[in-house]
Design a protein around this motif. Structure first.
Motif, PDB file in Angstrom:
ATOM      1  N   GLY A   1     -55.156  43.555 -29.392  1.00 27.68           N
ATOM      2  CA  GLY A   1     -55.875  42.360 -29.824  1.00 27.68           C
ATOM      3  C   GLY A   1     -55.205  41.658 -30.979  1.00 27.68           C
ATOM      4  N   ALA A   2     -54.743  42.444 -31.963  1.00 24.33           N
ATOM      5  CA  ALA A   2     -54.075  41.837 -33.114  1.00 24.33           C
ATOM      6  C   ALA A   2     -52.794  41.149 -32.694  1.00 24.33           C
ATOM      7  CB  ALA A   2     -53.785  42.909 -34.165  1.00 24.33           C
ATOM      8  N   GLY A   3     -52.012  41.805 -31.835  1.00 19.88           N
ATOM      9  CA  GLY A   3     -50.765  41.201 -31.391  1.00 19.88           C
ATOM     10  C   GLY A   3     -50.982  39.930 -30.599  1.00 19.88           C
ATOM     11  N   VAL A   4     -51.946  39.969 -29.681  1.00 26.47           N
ATOM     12  CA  VAL A   4     -52.236  38.773 -28.878  1.00 26.47           C
ATOM     13  C   VAL A   4     -52.742  37.643 -29.771  1.00 26.47           C
ATOM     14  CG1 VAL A   4     -53.797  37.836 -27.123  1.00 26.47           C
ATOM     15  CG2 VAL A   4     -52.634  40.017 -26.729  1.00 26.47           C
ATOM     16  N   GLY A   5     -53.602  37.973 -30.741  1.00 27.08           N
ATOM     17  CA  GLY A   5     -54.111  36.948 -31.648  1.00 27.08           C
ATOM     18  C   GLY A   5     -53.009  36.291 -32.449  1.00 27.08           C
ATOM     19  N   GLU A   6     -52.079  37.097 -32.981  1.00 26.12           N
ATOM     20  CA  GLU A   6     -50.977  36.525 -33.761  1.00 26.12           C
ATOM     21  C   GLU A   6     -50.043  35.713 -32.880  1.00 26.12           C
ATOM     22  OE1 GLU A   6     -50.679  36.654 -37.164  1.00 26.12           O
ATOM     23  OE2 GLU A   6     -52.690  37.491 -36.957  1.00 26.12           O
ATOM     24  N   LEU A   7     -49.774  36.209 -31.666  1.00 22.30           N
ATOM     25  CA  LEU A   7     -48.898  35.464 -30.757  1.00 22.30           C
ATOM     26  C   LEU A   7     -49.542  34.143 -30.348  1.00 22.30           C
ATOM     27  CD1 LEU A   7     -46.215  35.508 -29.237  1.00 22.30           C
ATOM     28  CD2 LEU A   7     -47.383  36.686 -27.355  1.00 22.30           C
ATOM     29  N   ALA A   8     -50.836  34.178 -30.069  1.00 23.53           N
ATOM     30  CA  ALA A   8     -51.545  32.949 -29.713  1.00 23.53           C
ATOM     31  C   ALA A   8     -51.509  31.952 -30.860  1.00 23.53           C
ATOM     32  CB  ALA A   8     -52.988  33.271 -29.340  1.00 23.53           C
ATOM     33  N   ALA A   9     -51.657  32.446 -32.085  1.00 23.53           N
ATOM     34  CA  ALA A   9     -51.603  31.550 -33.241  1.00 23.53           C
ATOM     35  C   ALA A   9     -50.224  30.910 -33.352  1.00 23.53           C
ATOM     36  CB  ALA A   9     -51.931  32.319 -34.516  1.00 23.53           C
ATOM     37  N   ALA A  10     -49.172  31.695 -33.141  1.00 19.05           N
ATOM     38  CA  ALA A  10     -47.813  31.152 -33.248  1.00 19.05           C
ATOM     39  C   ALA A  10     -47.588  30.039 -32.246  1.00 19.05           C
ATOM     40  CB  ALA A  10     -46.786  32.264 -33.037  1.00 19.05           C
ATOM     41  N   VAL A  11     -48.213  30.140 -31.052  1.00 19.21           N
ATOM     42  CA  VAL A  11     -48.024  29.148 -29.998  1.00 19.21           C
ATOM     43  C   VAL A  11     -48.981  27.972 -30.144  1.00 19.21           C
ATOM     44  CG1 VAL A  11     -48.130  28.755 -27.508  1.00 19.21           C
ATOM     45  CG2 VAL A  11     -47.141  30.878 -28.400  1.00 19.21           C
ATOM     46  N   ILE A  12     -50.238  28.268 -30.476  1.00 22.27           N
ATOM     47  CA  ILE A  12     -51.290  27.244 -30.450  1.00 22.27           C
ATOM     48  C   ILE A  12     -51.525  26.600 -31.812  1.00 22.27           C
ATOM     49  CG2 ILE A  12     -53.742  26.835 -29.994  1.00 22.27           C
ATOM     50  CD1 ILE A  12     -53.647  29.228 -28.069  1.00 22.27           C
ATOM     51  N   ALA A  13     -51.697  27.431 -32.845  1.00 17.52           N
ATOM     52  CA  ALA A  13     -52.076  26.922 -34.175  1.00 17.52           C
ATOM     53  C   ALA A  13     -51.554  27.872 -35.236  1.00 17.52           C
ATOM     54  CB  ALA A  13     -53.595  26.784 -34.278  1.00 17.52           C
ATOM     55  N   PRO A  14     -50.303  27.685 -35.698  1.00 16.59           N
ATOM     56  CA  PRO A  14     -49.703  28.628 -36.658  1.00 16.59           C
ATOM     57  C   PRO A  14     -50.531  28.858 -37.915  1.00 16.59           C
ATOM     58  CG  PRO A  14     -48.039  27.143 -35.771  1.00 16.59           C
ATOM     59  CD  PRO A  14     -49.362  26.638 -35.278  1.00 16.59           C
ATOM     60  N   ALA A  15     -51.282  27.859 -38.335  1.00 17.97           N
ATOM     61  CA  ALA A  15     -52.082  28.022 -39.555  1.00 17.97           C
ATOM     62  C   ALA A  15     -53.319  28.873 -39.322  1.00 17.97           C
ATOM     63  CB  ALA A  15     -52.496  26.658 -40.090  1.00 17.97           C
ATOM     64  N   ALA A  16     -53.619  29.227 -38.038  1.00 26.11           N
ATOM     65  CA  ALA A  16     -54.842  29.957 -37.714  1.00 26.11           C
ATOM     66  C   ALA A  16     -54.565  31.419 -37.403  1.00 26.11           C
ATOM     67  CB  ALA A  16     -55.547  29.294 -36.536  1.00 26.11           C
ATOM     68  N   SER A  17     -53.506  31.984 -37.953  1.00 29.07           N
ATOM     69  CA  SER A  17     -53.237  33.406 -37.783  1.00 29.07           C
ATOM     70  C   SER A  17     -54.473  34.203 -38.180  1.00 29.07           C
ATOM     71  CB  SER A  17     -52.047  33.822 -38.661  1.00 29.07           C
ATOM     72  OG  SER A  17     -52.092  35.189 -38.971  1.00 29.07           O
ATOM     73  N   PRO A  18     -55.001  35.066 -37.274  1.00 27.01           N
ATOM     74  CA  PRO A  18     -56.204  35.829 -37.634  1.00 27.01           C
ATOM     75  C   PRO A  18     -56.023  36.673 -38.893  1.00 27.01           C
ATOM     76  CG  PRO A  18     -55.838  35.931 -35.271  1.00 27.01           C
ATOM     77  CD  PRO A  18     -54.629  35.264 -35.860  1.00 27.01           C
ATOM     78  N   PHE A  19     -54.869  37.341 -39.014  1.00 22.99           N
ATOM     79  CA  PHE A  19     -54.642  38.162 -40.202  1.00 22.99           C
ATOM     80  C   PHE A  19     -54.675  37.301 -41.455  1.00 22.99           C
ATOM     81  CE2 PHE A  19     -54.007  41.886 -37.914  1.00 22.99           C
ATOM     82  CZ  PHE A  19     -53.601  42.934 -38.727  1.00 22.99           C
ATOM     83  N   ALA A  20     -53.928  36.196 -41.427  1.00 19.18           N
ATOM     84  CA  ALA A  20     -53.856  35.346 -42.615  1.00 19.18           C
ATOM     85  C   ALA A  20     -55.194  34.681 -42.906  1.00 19.18           C
ATOM     86  CB  ALA A  20     -52.772  34.293 -42.435  1.00 19.18           C
TER      87      ALA A  20
END
Length: 520
Positions: A25-44
C-alpha cells in the motif's frame, strides 16, 4: 536425533501478511503520487500534518535529538508505525473478517484528508492515499488466502483454505515478494519524482544577473584555525530547519509575490520583474530559534537580493500597520516586525542567490527572505509568495500560534569550536577558538574562563559587519589535568552575555557554552 522445530505463534504469519500488505500500500501510494500529484505523497502529507499538530516541546525534542535530520527521523517513525499497523491489521483480519481491511481503509482516509488539507492541494490530492489503501486491502486478502491452514488463526468464512501443496515456505515467499514489490514501487516513485523535477534543471541552467554591489569578506576575518567554523558557510553545510517534508518545486516562470493588506497600493512581482531590479550582495548570519547554546543551527552566507523596504515603499503601508505576515507556497507563515523590513540600515532582502549561485531548492529556490537580527522562524521564509501588511494584534503566524514569541530578536551568544568536547590536548600553549554573534548589533569583545578563574580577553578577528558572526581565538597556557572552558561575548551596545540558562522556547536559548578537555 532431529530437534523438534519450535511452533510458530498463531498470530505471526497473519502479522507478516499485514506488514507485507502495508508495504504494498505504501509503495503504490507513493508511486501514484509521483505520477498523479507529487505534492500529495501520503508519507509526506501525513508527516506534514503531524508537524503541524505537534506541540512545541515535541518539535524541540526532535531537533535536539536529530538536528537537521529531524525530517528523516519523522519519516522513519511513520514507516515503523505503518509496519506496526499492518501487523495488527493482519492479525485482526485473520480473526475478524473485514476488520483488518477496515483498518487499512481508515489509514487511507486519514492519508487522503492529510493530503487534501495541505496548502495548494489539487483536486487529485486524495487519490494516492486512496489507491494505496485499496492496494493494501487487496494484498491482505490475497495473502491471507494463501496462508497455510495450520498456521492461521480462526479463519474467516470468506477466506478459502490454501491448497495443501502451498506450505509455509511458499507463503513467506509470496509475502516477501509483496514486500519487495512495495519497496520497488517506492523506489520507482523516488526515481520518477526526481527525474520529473524540471525545476532542478531550470535552477541548474539559471544564470543570475551580476550584482550592482558586491560583498567581500576581509582576509583578516578568517583566523585559519582547523576545526573553527569558516566565516562563510558552504551551501552543503548550511543548516536546514523548516516544516516542509517535501521540498517545494517552484518554477521561477510561475513564481509571483503579492504585497497586500494594510497598504495604499497592492504590488505584484514576477520572477522577471525581480531579476530586472538592481540586485546587491549582502553577508548575513542566520540562526534558528531552536539552536541550543553552543549548537550548530546557525550559518553565514553571501546573499544576492533586493531590499524588501523598496517594495514596501511602493505599496505604502498604513501608519497603523506593525507586522508583515509572509507566506510560503506550502502554507508556512512568519510574523516579521514591519520596522525590521523598512529599516534603511538593515539588509532585509528578497534573496535569489546564495554564495554565488541560485538558492538551493532546500533553501528556498527561487526566492526567500533574509532579515538580519531576527530568528528564522519570524523572518527567513523560504519559497515566499505573499507578504501581507497587517498587525500583530490582528494576525498570528505558524509558530506564534504554537506558543513561540511573535517577534524573535536574535540573542547575544558565543560558541567554542576548538578544542572539541572531551578532546585530550598537550600541556602548554593551546589555542581555544570559536565564534560569537549578535546580528544587527555586532560583537565588541569575547572573554574566556578556564575552570572558575578570571575571565580573560580573547582576540577577535575582523567582523564582516554587525550582521555576521565573528571568529575569536584565545591562547591558553594549559596545565595537566581535566579543565572546563567557558566563553561569553559582549555586544557592541555593551550587553554582556548572560549566564542564566533558558530553553529555546519561546524565544531562544541562553547560557554560556562550555567544553571539558583533558590536558596531558
Amino acid at each position: 536425533m532431529p530437534t523438534a522445530s519450535r511452533p510458530v505463534p498463531a498470530w505471526a504469519l497473519p502479522a507478516v501478511a499485514g506488514i507485507a500488505s502495508a508495504a504494498v500500500g505504501a509503495g503504490v501510494g507513493e508511486l501514484a503520487a509521483a505520477v498523479i500529484a507529487p505534492a500529495a505523497s501520503p508519507f509526506a502529507s501525513i508527516g506534514s500534518l503531524l508537524i503541524d499538530l505537534a506541540p512545541p516541546w515535541a518539535k524541540d525534542a526532535a531537533i535536539a535529538l536529530f538536528g537537521t535530520g529531524d525530517k528523516l527521523a519523522l519519516l522513519i517513525g511513520i514507516g515503523v508505525v505503518l509496519a506496526a499497523l499492518g501487523a495488527f491489521a493482519g492479525v485482526l483480519e485473520a480473526r475478524h473478517p473485514r476488520w483488518g481491511r477496515g483498518l487499512f481503509a481508515f489509514a487511507g482516509v486519514f492519508g487522503a484528508l492529510a493530503a487534501a488539507t495541505r496548502a495548494n492541494a489539487s483536486m487529485l490530492a486524495i487519490l494516492p492515499a486512496a489507491l494505496g489503501a485499496i492496494a493494501a486491502m487487496a494484498a491482505l486478502t490475497l495473502l491471507l488466502r494463501l496462508l497455510p491452514a495450520t498456521d492461521a488463526a480462526p479463519r474467516a468464512a470468506d477466506v478459502a483454505p490454501a491448497p495443501a501443496a502451498l506450505d509455509r515456505r511458499r507463503f513467506l515467499a509470496w509475502a516477501g515478494g509483496a514486500t519487495a514489490l512495495g519497496v520497488l514501487a517506492a523506489i520507482g516513485a523516488t526515481m520518477l519524482t526526481a527525474g520529473s523535477r524540471a525545476v532542478v534543471a531550470v535552477r541548474d541552467a539559471l544564470r543570475l544577473p551580476a550584482p550592482v554591489r558586491r560583498a567581500a569578506v576581509p582576509a583578516s576575518a578568517e583566523l585559519g584555525i582547523d576545526g573553527l567554523a569558516p566565516v562563510i558557510t558552504p551551501n552543503r553545510d548550511f543548516y536546514r530547519i523548516d516544516t516542509a517534508l517535501n521540498v517545494p518545486q517552484v518554477d521561477p516562470a510561475d513564481w509571483r509575490l503579492r504585497i497586500h493588506g494594510m497598504v495604499d497600493r497592492e504590488v505584484e512581482l514576477t520572477w522577471d520583474d525581480l531579476l530586472a531590479l538592481p540586485l546587491s550582495e549582502s553577508i548575513t548570519t542566520l540562526a534558528c530559534v531552536s539552536n541550543e547554546v553552543g549548537g550548530d543551527l546557525i550559518g553565514t552566507a553571501v546573499w544576492l537580493g533586493y531590499p524588501i523596504r523598496e517594495l514596501l515603499a511602493e505599496a505604502r503601508p498604513s501608519a497603523d500597520a506593525d507586522m508583515v505576515l509572509s507566506r510560503s507556497i506550502d502554507g508556512f507563515t512568519a510574523s516579521t516586525p514591519l520596522e525590521a523590513l523598512t529599516d534603511p540600515g538593515r539588509e532585509s532582502i528578497l534573496a535569489v542567490g546564495m554564495n554565488g549561485e541560485p538558492l538551493p531548492l532546500a533553501h528556498g529556490f527561487p526566492v526567500r527572505m533574509v532579515v538580519p537580527g531576527l530568528y528564522g522562524y519570524v523572518s527567513a521564509t523560504k519559497w515566499v509568495v505573499d507578504l501581507e501588511v497587517t498587525r500583530f494584534d490582528l494576525d498570528r503566524a505558524y509558530w506564534s500560534d504554537r506558543g513561540w514569541s511573535e517577534r524573535g530578536p536574535v540573542k547575544l551568544s558565543s560558541r567554542i569550536d576548538v578544542p572539541r568536547q572531551g578532546q585530550t590536548v598537550d600541556a602548554g600553549r593551546v589555542v581555544v577558538a570559536g565564534v560569537a554573534w549578535h546580528q544587527h548589533t555586532g560583537i565588541a569583545a569575547v572573554d574566556v574562563q578556564v575552570d572558575d578563574g578570571d575571565w580573560q580577553p580573547a582576540t577577535l578577528a575582523t567582523a564582516v559587519s554587525a550582521d555576521t558572526w565573528v571568529q575569536w581565538r584565545f591562547e591558553w597556557d594549559a596545565a595537566s589535568g581535566p579543565h572546563t572552558l567557558r566563553v561569553r561575548a559582549t555586544s557592541a551596545d555593551g550587553e554582556v552575555q548572560t549566564a542564566e540558562v533558558a530553553p529555546v522556547a519561546p524565544d531562544g536559548a541562553t547560557g554560556l557554552h562550555e567544553r571539558r578537555v583533558e590536558v596531558r
